[in-house]
Design a protein around this motif. Structure first.
Motif, short mmCIF file in Angstrom:
data_model
loop_
_atom_site.label_atom_id
_atom_site.label_comp_id
_atom_site.label_asym_id
_atom_site.label_seq_id
_atom_site.Cartn_x
_atom_site.Cartn_y
_atom_site.Cartn_z
N MET A 116 20.40 11.41 50.42
CA MET A 116 21.75 12.08 50.74
C MET A 116 21.66 13.34 49.84
N GLY A 117 22.11 14.42 50.52
CA GLY A 117 22.76 14.66 48.88
C GLY A 117 22.42 16.25 48.40
N GLU A 118 22.66 17.50 47.96
CA GLU A 118 22.01 18.82 48.24
C GLU A 118 21.96 18.19 45.77
N PRO A 119 19.96 18.08 45.45
CA PRO A 119 20.06 17.74 43.95
C PRO A 119 20.71 18.71 43.13
N ALA A 144 14.77 8.03 58.56
CA ALA A 144 13.63 9.33 59.28
C ALA A 144 14.67 10.47 57.73
N CYS A 145 14.13 11.79 57.67
CA CYS A 145 14.33 12.82 56.91
C CYS A 145 15.11 13.07 57.75
N GLY A 146 16.69 13.75 57.27
CA GLY A 146 17.40 13.66 57.93
C GLY A 146 18.88 12.77 58.40
N GLN A 147 18.06 11.78 58.58
CA GLN A 147 18.66 10.39 59.72
C GLN A 147 19.26 9.20 58.35
N LEU A 197 11.57 17.70 44.14
CA LEU A 197 12.77 18.42 44.24
C LEU A 197 13.27 19.39 45.42
N SER A 198 13.52 18.54 46.32
CA SER A 198 14.17 19.70 47.18
C SER A 198 15.17 19.70 47.90
N THR A 199 15.73 21.04 47.86
CA THR A 199 17.18 21.62 47.78
C THR A 199 16.63 22.68 49.63
N TYR A 238 7.59 24.82 51.58
CA TYR A 238 9.02 24.96 52.47
C TYR A 238 8.74 23.75 53.48
N GLU A 239 10.14 23.36 53.62
CA GLU A 239 9.96 21.96 55.00
C GLU A 239 10.78 23.09 56.19
N TYR A 240 10.23 22.47 56.88
CA TYR A 240 10.25 23.68 58.10
C TYR A 240 10.39 22.59 59.82
N LYS A 262 23.47 21.71 60.33
CA LYS A 262 23.92 21.20 62.11
C LYS A 262 22.81 19.93 62.28
N PHE A 263 21.85 19.96 62.07
CA PHE A 263 20.50 19.27 62.25
C PHE A 263 20.63 17.91 61.80
N CYS A 264 21.52 17.88 60.67
CA CYS A 264 21.84 16.58 59.67
C CYS A 264 22.39 15.90 59.49
N VAL A 273 11.54 24.14 49.37
CA VAL A 273 12.81 24.47 49.79
C VAL A 273 13.06 23.43 51.44
N SER A 274 13.83 23.80 51.99
CA SER A 274 14.84 22.89 53.16
C SER A 274 14.74 24.34 54.20
N LEU A 275 13.61 25.33 54.56
CA LEU A 275 13.64 26.62 54.90
C LEU A 275 14.32 26.78 56.13
N HIS A 276 13.94 25.88 57.66
CA HIS A 276 13.59 25.97 58.44
C HIS A 276 14.08 27.56 59.65
N ASP A 277 14.43 28.12 58.83
CA ASP A 277 14.43 29.90 59.40
C ASP A 277 14.04 30.71 58.51
N GLU A 294 8.13 17.13 62.16
CA GLU A 294 9.16 16.55 63.29
C GLU A 294 10.69 16.13 63.17
N TYR A 295 11.47 16.93 64.14
CA TYR A 295 12.28 16.93 64.41
C TYR A 295 13.00 15.50 64.88
N ASN A 296 13.99 15.02 64.13
CA ASN A 296 14.36 13.35 63.70
C ASN A 296 15.83 13.77 64.86
N PRO A 297 15.64 13.34 65.94
CA PRO A 297 17.15 13.22 66.56
C PRO A 297 18.33 12.65 65.98
N1 SAH Z 1 19.99 18.58 50.68
C1 SAH Z 1 17.93 18.92 50.15
C2 SAH Z 1 18.09 17.12 50.01
C3 SAH Z 1 18.14 16.75 51.36
S1 SAH Z 1 16.31 16.75 51.51
C4 SAH Z 1 17.20 19.90 51.13
O1 SAH Z 1 18.26 19.99 51.95
O2 SAH Z 1 16.58 19.39 50.83
C5 SAH Z 1 16.26 16.18 53.31
C6 SAH Z 1 15.38 17.32 54.20
O3 SAH Z 1 15.60 17.22 55.35
C7 SAH Z 1 15.71 18.62 53.98
O4 SAH Z 1 14.65 19.66 54.31
C8 SAH Z 1 16.39 18.57 55.63
O5 SAH Z 1 16.38 19.36 55.75
C9 SAH Z 1 15.64 17.61 56.50
N2 SAH Z 1 15.92 17.36 57.59
C10 SAH Z 1 17.39 17.57 57.79
N3 SAH Z 1 17.74 17.07 59.16
C11 SAH Z 1 16.78 16.25 59.25
C12 SAH Z 1 16.53 16.04 60.89
N4 SAH Z 1 17.65 15.32 61.99
N5 SAH Z 1 15.08 15.77 61.45
C13 SAH Z 1 13.60 16.62 60.13
N6 SAH Z 1 14.23 16.67 58.92
C14 SAH Z 1 15.36 16.99 59.45
#
Ligand code: SAH
Length: 348
Positions: free
Chosen positions: A166-169, A340-343, A198-200, A263-265, A121-123, A221-225, A296-299
């Motif tokens: 972009m994408g899920e490896p 940036a991440c998710g942008q 590799l990030s998943t 873990y990415e969070y 939802k945040f990407c 691993v993109s954990l986030h919670d 850091e969150y990227n709006p």
């Molecule tokens: N699909 C894989 C590869 C994408 S990596 C994965 O989910 O890991 C991109 C990273 O940025 C992931 O950790 C994702 O959760 C994070 N991300 C996505 N949107 C974001 C945002 N708006 N701000 C910060 N990080 C974000």
């Protein structure tokens, strides 16, 4: 009448298949090695670059094959030095890849799919939906392009690769592994596997498969919670692939590879900025040796998600530290150019 046969992309051939072709053409098989080296190690985009191959043989190759190379269409530079490439694929589709320079690293962030099917939802990439998987050479070429930019703009070598574009490896597993194979092989870029991450989103079944396949790169691993209810709400994959399955797969991964997991969070305001969530993360981190990147969150415009307060992030950091878990705060890079991440969303 016989329809004109379409030329084949020569890089879809293995070295053995290329040798076979040469034998069929009454050419010496060792010539295939030379051509293969041009195609991969030297990243030739044109048969005429292959100067140690006879003109006649080059013509023959042109009759049968094409080289489908990606093309960097637009390149944007951030004020922090980050470079974002919009990359044109042979069929007109576009993906993005990013060069991230730091004091002691130059990292390539590459895409594995056109769009993404996961709907986090945040990407921003999630909004593009998934169109198709990238081929191994399309992934490889992104690395080659960034490697050249590293030399050209920074006069430094490319040191790291992250599959965080972009994408899920893990939903394009075969091609991603084939690309990594080429990137790490002496016939390709000869880079060390330990420089690749590799990030998943955390697809349990595929994490186990990677462990079985004895891969040598790093896993993030993109954990986030670490509570199912919240994670399922923001990352729909968690509804069918809950934290229990993820935990089991990571345990399997660690048992087989002995490699730490990252873990990415992201800590968001009113989503996961309380001690309850932080404690759940600590507990999850104890399942296998791991470290945490607090990103850091990227709006991404709609304001549904907001970065948590610095106090909330500090609370996470303190709790993790108290429990002996390494956590780093990752500042965004390339935010001004949506790199940036998710942008990554093909805005250009
Ligand atoms: N699909 C894989 C590869 C994408 S990596 C994965 O989910 O890991 C991109 C990273 O940025 C992931 O950790 C994702 O959760 C994070 N991300 C996505 N949107 C974001 C945002 N708006 N701000 C910060 N990080 C974000």
């Amino acid at each position: 009448m016989i329809a004109a046969t379409e030329k084949k992309d020569i890089r879809k051939l293995t070295l053995a298949e290329l040798k076979e072709f040469f034998v069929e053409q009454n050419e010496k098989p060792f010539r295939a090695n030379q051509v293969y080296e041009w195609l991969w190690k030297k990243s030739a985009k044109d048969f005429d670059q292959m100067t140690n191959v006879s003109l006649e043989l080059r013509e023959k190759l042109k009759q049968h094959f094409t080289i489908n190379h990606i093309r960097v269409d637009t390149m944007q530079r951030s004020e922090d030095g980050t470079i974002k490439n919009a990359v044109n694929l042979y069929d007109g589709l576009v993906v993005e890849s990013v060069l991230i320079p730091t004091k002691d690293r130059i990292t390539a962030c590459v895409s594995s799919q056109v769009g993404c099917s996961l709907d986090c939802k945040f990407c921003a990439t999630a909004r593009l939906k998934r169109i198709r998987n990238l081929s191994a050479d399309e992934i490889y070429d992104q690395v080659v392009a960034i490697r050249q930019q590293a030399e050209l703009f920074f006069n430094r070598p490319l040191t790291n690769i992250v599959f965080m574009g972009m994408g899920e490896p893990l939903l394009n597993y075969t091609n991603v592994l084939a690309a990594i194979d080429k990137i790490t092989s002496p016939e390709g870029l000869n880079m060390a596997s330990k420089r690749i991450t590799l990030s998943t989103v955390g697809i349990a079944k595929m994490i186990k498969k990677m462990a079985d396949d004895n891969v040598k790169f790093n896993l993030a691993v993109s954990l986030h919670d670490a509570l199912n209810e919240t994670r399922s709400a923001i990352m729909p994959i968690n509804q069918t692939n809950p934290l229990e399955d993820l935990a089991e797969a990571l345990t399997y991964w660690y048992k087989k590879t002995r490699r730490k997991v990252t873990y990415e969070y992201v800590v968001w305001k009113d989503v996961n900025d309380t001690p309850e969530h932080a404690n759940a993360l600590v507990k999850f981190c104890k399942i296998v040796p791991s470290k945490v990147n607090l990103i850091e969150y990227n709006p991404i415009d709609d304001g549904q998600f907001q970065q948590a307060s610095p106090q909330a992030v500090a609370m996470y950091q303190a709790l993790l530290a108290k429990n002996g878990i390494v956590a780093r705060i990752r500042k965004s890079r390339g935010k001004d150019i949506d790199a940036a991440c998710g942008q990554l969303a093909n805005k250009t």
